[in-house]
Design an enzyme around this catalytic site. Sequence first.
Site, short mmCIF file in Angstrom:
data_model
loop_
_atom_site.label_atom_id
_atom_site.label_comp_id
_atom_site.label_asym_id
_atom_site.label_seq_id
_atom_site.Cartn_x
_atom_site.Cartn_y
_atom_site.Cartn_z
N SER A 12 9.56 -24.30 39.50
CA SER A 12 10.84 -24.94 39.84
C SER A 12 12.04 -24.19 39.25
O SER A 12 13.17 -24.39 39.71
CB SER A 12 10.86 -26.39 39.36
OG SER A 12 10.74 -26.46 37.94
N SER A 13 11.79 -23.32 38.27
CA SER A 13 12.90 -22.59 37.65
C SER A 13 12.36 -21.39 36.89
O SER A 13 11.15 -21.20 36.77
CB SER A 13 13.69 -23.51 36.70
OG SER A 13 12.87 -23.91 35.62
N TYR A 147 4.57 -24.80 19.29
CA TYR A 147 4.63 -23.90 20.45
C TYR A 147 3.82 -22.64 20.19
O TYR A 147 3.01 -22.22 21.03
CB TYR A 147 6.08 -23.55 20.75
CG TYR A 147 6.27 -22.60 21.91
CD1 TYR A 147 6.15 -23.05 23.22
CD2 TYR A 147 6.58 -21.26 21.70
CE1 TYR A 147 6.33 -22.18 24.29
CE2 TYR A 147 6.76 -20.38 22.76
CZ TYR A 147 6.63 -20.85 24.05
OH TYR A 147 6.79 -19.99 25.11
#
Length: 273
Positions: A12-13, A147
């Site tokens: 989407s991006s 992360y």
Amino acid sequence: MNTKTVLITGTSSGIGLATAVAAARSGWHVVATMRDTAKAGVLLAAAQEAGVSVEVRTLDVTDPASVSACLAGLDRLDALVNNAGAGHVGTLEQESVEDVRAVMEVNFFGVLHVTKAALPLLRASKGRVVTVSSVGGVVGQPFNEAYCAAKFAVEGFMESLAPVAATVGVAVSVVEPGAVASEFVGNVGGRGTLLEQAGPYAPALHAYIERTRKAFDNAQTPEQAAAAIIEALTVDRPVFRVQTSDAARQFSATKIADLDGSAVLALTGSWIR
């Protein structure tokens, strides 16, 4: 009939969107997936502007049922690009274990869900798995504990899988971007609430955010990062580990040459002082 099919997650991006358009321009049939297809407008507009088309499908990488449904309609798959993921800034004392688990679900287990479902099709086509990792999968970084843990896990898993997959004709690679100008940058830079709640970690967090903003001043574009992914998809003899820029190569090299860990900790420690 000879057109190859690639499934790309998180389109989407950012890097995923740029990779989907670049792959279509390179002649691939692109299955561009995202959790919310209502956000497909930017991708479809970019594809139209480039004079190509992509097939958009719903896929939530954290939901095994969604993964199965997405891949069920594919008769052939020649490559998988695991790109979907989410950044996260925080430190252990001030977040819950559930927060860390959520990061692992998206960035690690999501990769596993999709790769596991795709492997039978990739065995049949002698295809490729290309997983977008990060330099954060090589060098642990302050306030990126969860992360980096997820990306370290991705790298260890894929490095272990690669020789096994090769015995059945499937090539496995990881791509390690450094700073890329995407929505992730804004998310890191706009952490006012996080700073307000940082307590004793506030000075270090403020230094980290300021350093990160400066690092992203010369960030790669998503299109530049996507070029490395397309090369991994198309090169005759794919290597396992690919960095997307000279900066990423230099940063990763610090870890590779650092047998006792002192150079890495000196470098990353300087970011928060």
